[in-house]
Design a protein around this motif. Structure first.
Motif, PDB file in Angstrom:
ATOM      1  N   VAL A   8       0.842  -1.270   0.190  1.00 25.46           N
ATOM      2  CA  VAL A   8       0.096  -0.043   0.042  1.00 25.46           C
ATOM      3  C   VAL A   8       0.763   1.306  -0.117  1.00 25.46           C
ATOM      4  CG1 VAL A   8      -1.817   1.499   1.290  1.00 25.46           C
ATOM      5  CG2 VAL A   8      -1.679  -1.218   1.244  1.00 25.46           C
ATOM      6  N   ASP A   9       0.682   2.148  -0.786  1.00 27.11           N
ATOM      7  CA  ASP A   9       1.471   3.292  -0.961  1.00 27.11           C
ATOM      8  C   ASP A   9       0.450   4.537  -1.851  1.00 27.11           C
ATOM      9  OD1 ASP A   9       3.310   5.106  -0.585  1.00 27.11           O
ATOM     10  OD2 ASP A   9       4.817   4.262  -1.731  1.00 27.11           O
ATOM     11  N   SER A  10       1.070   5.662  -1.822  1.00 24.68           N
ATOM     12  CA  SER A  10       0.512   6.722  -2.732  1.00 24.68           C
ATOM     13  C   SER A  10       0.908   6.538  -3.849  1.00 24.68           C
ATOM     14  CB  SER A  10       0.652   8.080  -1.878  1.00 24.68           C
ATOM     15  OG  SER A  10       2.274   8.640  -2.222  1.00 24.68           O
ATOM     16  N   LEU A  11       0.370   7.032  -4.877  1.00 24.92           N
ATOM     17  CA  LEU A  11       0.945   6.883  -6.496  1.00 24.92           C
ATOM     18  C   LEU A  11       2.023   7.926  -6.595  1.00 24.92           C
ATOM     19  CD1 LEU A  11       0.390   5.929  -9.268  1.00 24.92           C
ATOM     20  CD2 LEU A  11      -1.283   7.647  -9.733  1.00 24.92           C
ATOM     21  N   GLY A  12       1.681   9.109  -5.814  1.00 22.97           N
ATOM     22  CA  GLY A  12       2.813   9.993  -6.180  1.00 22.97           C
ATOM     23  C   GLY A  12       4.404   9.655  -5.525  1.00 22.97           C
ATOM     24  N   ASN A  13       4.215   8.784  -4.322  1.00 19.66           N
ATOM     25  CA  ASN A  13       5.330   8.219  -3.876  1.00 19.66           C
ATOM     26  C   ASN A  13       6.204   7.227  -4.571  1.00 19.66           C
ATOM     27  OD1 ASN A  13       7.416   8.332  -1.863  1.00 19.66           O
ATOM     28  ND2 ASN A  13       6.709   6.167  -1.420  1.00 19.66           N
ATOM     29  N   GLN A  14       4.964   6.200  -5.259  1.00 21.68           N
ATOM     30  CA  GLN A  14       5.498   5.161  -6.204  1.00 21.68           C
ATOM     31  C   GLN A  14       6.041   5.620  -7.291  1.00 21.68           C
ATOM     32  OE1 GLN A  14       5.233   1.237  -5.821  1.00 21.68           O
ATOM     33  NE2 GLN A  14       5.271   2.297  -3.827  1.00 21.68           N
ATOM     34  N   LYS A  15       5.578   6.980  -7.838  1.00 21.68           N
ATOM     35  CA  LYS A  15       6.216   7.375  -9.161  1.00 21.68           C
ATOM     36  C   LYS A  15       7.678   7.852  -8.866  1.00 21.68           C
ATOM     37  CE  LYS A  15       2.299   8.729 -11.716  1.00 21.68           C
ATOM     38  NZ  LYS A  15       1.307   9.990 -12.387  1.00 21.68           N
TER      39      LYS A  15
END
Length: 281
Positions: A8-15
């Motif tokens: 689980v994570d935010s899309l922004g951090n994953q990018k």
């Protein structure tokens, strides 16, 4: 292949942090996430056929697989059924002693995928040697990948076989320190059974790369009169390879305990230079 361990994570951090999402275009993304992946195991096609035609209920599979055999019964069943003896104990215990002709695929690793890759035929009769109280887990994990023809298990595990006085076998396993000493004294052939991508990253100078996944392709090329050393990353895969080699009559090798992880702590020279003649074709 995992893109990252987090679930689980935010899309922004994953990018920002995920290597797979930091590719400039579709082609580089595909290359990044498929690099090092092996072809689908041969048993996948058999699983598709099973899904189309139907298969036995799991209750039936479990009931048959949980039949306990004494050493005498186990030996007789192995001789008359043509069953593969599958020993799922850890590689450390297997190396010290096992039922002759057993294949070791440890339950404590990528068990089911390796069974699929190395055994292939989902209809193959199987007799199990497990740690006590791991029989049900083993039958269940085999069934999940379509291997439903487990005939039963050795009651009392390997100790019961050993205590009965029956013949046992063992693997010539040596420490990384002994390996270092031996190759200082003589010329040595070394077989690294890790994946090609692992080998390419770092390997022993002059070692040959023959991935475990392709053992059925390269085993016939082994010279039974020439001694060689065998290793993987930590001992799990090399013990699988060792058990298969020994079951097919090859005893001219030493398997290295702890694999490349232990070897890298010695003074043995390693390299990231890849000589194409050392790679399995």
């Amino acid at each position: 292949k995992n893109m990252q361990k987090e679930t689980v994570d935010s899309l922004g951090n994953q990018k920002k942090t995920n290597y797979a999402l930091n590719q400039k275009d579709k082609e580089s993304f595909i290359k990044a996430v498929t690099d090092g992946l092996l072809p689908p195991p041969a048993y996948f096609g058999m699983n598709v056929a099973m899904n189309k035609k139907g298969y036995d209920s799991f209750d039936e599979v479990l009931s048959k697989g949980l039949q306990a055999f004494s050493p005498d019964e186990f030996e007789e069943m192995a001789e008359h059924s043509g069953a593969l003896i599958l020993d799922v104990r850890n590689n450390e215990d297997f190396a010290k002693g096992f039922v002759p002709q057993s294949i070791n695929i440890g339950l404590n690793g990528d068990f089911a995928p390796w069974v699929g890759s190395l055994v292939v035929d989902v209809k193959q009769p199987i007799l199990l040697i497990t740690n006590e109280n791991e029989e049900e887990e083993t039958v269940t994990r085999l069934s999940r990948v379509g291997f439903d023809n487990v005939l039963g298990f050795l009651k009392g595990s390997f100790n019961a076989w050993k205590d009965s006085g029956k013949e046992i076998d063992s693997i010539n396993r040596i420490s990384a320190q002994q390996f270092e000493q031996e190759i200082k004294e003589k010329e040595a052939k070394i077989i690294d059974v890790r994946k090609e991508s692992e080998y390419n990253a770092e390997h022993i100078d002059e070692a040959f790369n023959k991935p475990l996944a392709y053992i059925n392709e390269w085993i016939s090329l082994i010279d039974p009169t020439e001694h060689f050393y065998l290793h993987c990353a930590g001992g799990y895969r090399s013990m699988m390879a060792a058990s298969i080699l020994q079951a097919r009559g090859y005893r001219n090798f030493s398997e290295i305990e702890g694999g490349f992880s232990a070897i890298s702590q010695t003074g043995i020279p390693v390299s990231d230079f890849v000589c194409q003649s050392k790679i399995l074709k």
